[in-house]
Enzyme design. Structure first.
Site, short mmCIF file in Angstrom:
data_model
loop_
_atom_site.label_atom_id
_atom_site.label_comp_id
_atom_site.label_asym_id
_atom_site.label_seq_id
_atom_site.Cartn_x
_atom_site.Cartn_y
_atom_site.Cartn_z
CG LEU A 9 -4.25 17.52 20.90
CD1 LEU A 9 -2.89 17.62 20.21
CD2 LEU A 9 -4.08 17.11 22.35
CB ALA A 11 -3.61 23.71 24.76
N GLY A 12 -4.19 25.57 21.99
CA GLY A 12 -3.56 26.64 21.21
C GLY A 12 -4.31 27.96 21.29
NE ARG A 16 -2.53 31.35 11.61
CZ ARG A 16 -2.29 30.21 10.95
NH1 ARG A 16 -2.36 30.18 9.65
NH2 ARG A 16 -2.02 29.10 11.61
CG ASN A 168 -0.41 14.08 10.45
OD1 ASN A 168 -1.29 13.25 10.64
ND2 ASN A 168 0.22 14.72 11.42
CG ASN A 226 -5.06 27.37 11.20
OD1 ASN A 226 -4.94 26.93 12.35
ND2 ASN A 226 -4.71 26.66 10.14
CG ASN A 376 -62.58 37.21 14.79
OD1 ASN A 376 -61.72 38.07 14.91
ND2 ASN A 376 -63.08 36.85 13.63
CE1 TYR A 386 -44.12 43.00 35.01
CE2 TYR A 386 -43.65 44.92 33.66
CZ TYR A 386 -43.31 44.08 34.70
OH TYR A 386 -42.16 44.31 35.41
#
Ligand code: UD1
Ligand code: CA
Length: 455
Positions: A9, A11-12, A16, A168, A226, A376, A386
């Site tokens: 899960l 989806a929230g 906060r 829970n 949270n 060295n 470059y």
């Protein structure tokens, strides 16, 4: 055995967190929380992983591209029972279903294996935890025989029920067949007007099913996030466990609270890690490796006996046995240092292959270069790799001596045994045994009088 399907899960909104980033993408140990949960599900051998998403769905999917996830959209967040129900069409009847949460990132695989193995068609598995402060959680109701009868949410609980400290975790396992029977029967007549997944516990008991309760070894395993305070707490717990593992496996840590591992760190014996070291990605340290304070090491292999001194930054590199790096060295991707090499302070390397025994001791940039053995490289040497458009190679043979403050304008080849005079700008190849000097000739002007200040 019936296949295991994991429903995550996620989806929230996570308001906060005060963040534009969906909550489940906030990181623990350098990895989004959701990715920890997906990794756990994979370790459990899930046949399919379903993630229920809603808020920030597109961002969550994009950040999780390439991972084996079946995305299930929950357009409105009507409760945890409603969320799981969205995945029902994708769950085969004979599946065992484990419900996990995208914001509970650190549940142990063994804890969940225990939970999942406790279930069958007539047994539901429930993970609970006993907390000193059960505020906010659903409380576990038990009868006189101590059998679980129901879960009551904080907001629906009586004064007496609120005293219960067994809560829970939200994590449960049950057969898909049962979920398909029960979830459509959930009602939202409760204090929050939500479809509670937790209501299936009472349904299971009504149907004469057993509820097999298990508990995690540590409450952090089931702690959800949270806000950013809880995120930091979990991060510290994770890091402390990593520190303990490293010490158990043979590392001495100057301070177990001041090393962070954000990825997979594999170590040999007799490792020394000083304070404020950060490891990212996949890092391997051979026996006897020492890492000085303040180093950042990402995706690297560091062979036995190598000494990485203070404040060095190493990424995408291989360091050979007994090599010495730093202090203040920066090894960028594609660097391969052979055994007994030395890369000293304020040296940057990139795509540089450095042969055994070679030294780049001070203030240099060596990029797109191959160095033979026992080279060295003097202080302040730069490979000019470059030209503003393309990158070019510098090749330096065995035993070459490059004098200080040399510019090697690539593409250029300095053959083995050659010598380059200090201060040279080398634009043409140098052959074996030659001395190349490419600098303005010194003129000494006699009796020189310096200008004097006008009064
Ligand atoms: C839930 C449990 C509670 C338990 C607690 C543990 C229910 C009814 N309650 O409460 O017993 O103690 O977790 O933390 O299950 N989510 C969705 N879609 C939704 C609703 C929620 O995806 O429609 C997700 C959320 O993003 C969150 C998780 O499910 O990650 C839990 O939802 P939340 O509403 O926070 O549950 P709690 O009230 O904490
Ligand atoms: Ca809620």
């Amino acid at each position: 055995m019936s296949p295991l399907h994991v429903v995550i899960l996620a989806a929230g909104q996570g308001s906060r967190m005060k963040s534009a980033l969906p909550k489940v993408l906030h990181g623990v140990a350098g990895r989004p929380m959701l990715h920890h949960v997906i990794a756990t599900a994979r370790q459990l051998g899930a046949e399919q992983i379903h993630a229920v998403i809603g808020h920030g769905a597109d961002q969550v999917k994009a950040a999780t591209a390439g991972q084996p996830v079946n995305w299930v959209l929950q357009e409105q967040q009507l409760g945890t029972g409603h969320a799981v129900a969205q995945a029902l069409p994708d769950l085969p009847d004979d599946a065992r279903v484990l419900v996990l949460y995208g914001d509970v990132p650190l549940t142990g695989v063994d804890t969940l294996e225990g939970l999942v193995s406790s279930i069958d068609n007539d047994t539901l598995g429930l993970l609970t935890v006993t907390l000193d402060n059960p505020q906010g959680y659903g409380r576990i109701l038990r009868d006189e025989q101590h059998q679980v009868t129901a879960i009551v949410e904080q907001k629906d609980a009586s004064e007496t029920q609120l005293q219960i400290r067994e809560v829970n975790t939200g994590i449960l396992a049950v057969s898909a067949r049962r979920l398909k029977d029960w979830l459509p029967q959930l009602s939202n007549r409760n204090a929050q007007g939500e479809y509670y997944l937790t209501d299936i516990i009472a349904m299971a008991v009504d149907h004469g099913m057993a509820v097999a309760v298990s508990q995690p070894g540590n409450a952090y395993e089931v702690q959800g996030v949270n806000n950013r305070l809880q995120l930091a707490e979990l991060e510290r717990w994770y890091q402390r466990r990593e520190a303990d593992r490293l010490m158990t496996e043979g590392a001495t840590l100057a301070d177990p609270a001041r090393v962070d591992v954000r990825g997979n760190l594999t170590i040999g014996n007799d490792i020394l890690i000083d304070v404020n070291v950060v490891f990212e990605g996949d890092v391997e340290l051979g026996d006897g490796v020492s890492i000085g304070p303040g180093c950042v090491i990402r995706d690297a292999r560091i062979a036995a006996g190598a000494d990485i001194k203070a404040y060095s930054v190493i990424e995408g590199a291989e360091v050979g046995r007994f090599a010495q790096v730093g202090p203040y060295a920066r090894l960028r991707p594609g660097t391969r240092l052979a055994d007994d090499t030395k890369v000293g302070n304020f040296v940057e390397t990139k795509k540089a292959v450095v042969g055994e025994g070679s030294k780049i001791n001070h203030l240099s940039y060596v990029g797109d270069a191959t160095l033979g053995r026992n080279v060295n490289v003097g202080a302040g040497t730069i490979t000019c790799n470059y030209d503003g458009v393309n990158k070019h190679q510098t090749v330096i043979g065995d035993g070459v001596f490059v004098g200080s403050n040399t510019s090697l304008v690539a593409p250029v080849n300095v053959a083995g045994g050659a010598t380059v005079g200090a201060g040279s700008t080398i634009t043409r190849d140098v052959a074996d045994g030659e001395l190349a000097v490419a600098r303005g000739r010194q003129r000494n002007i006699a009796d020189w009088s310096r200008p004097v200040k006008k009064s």
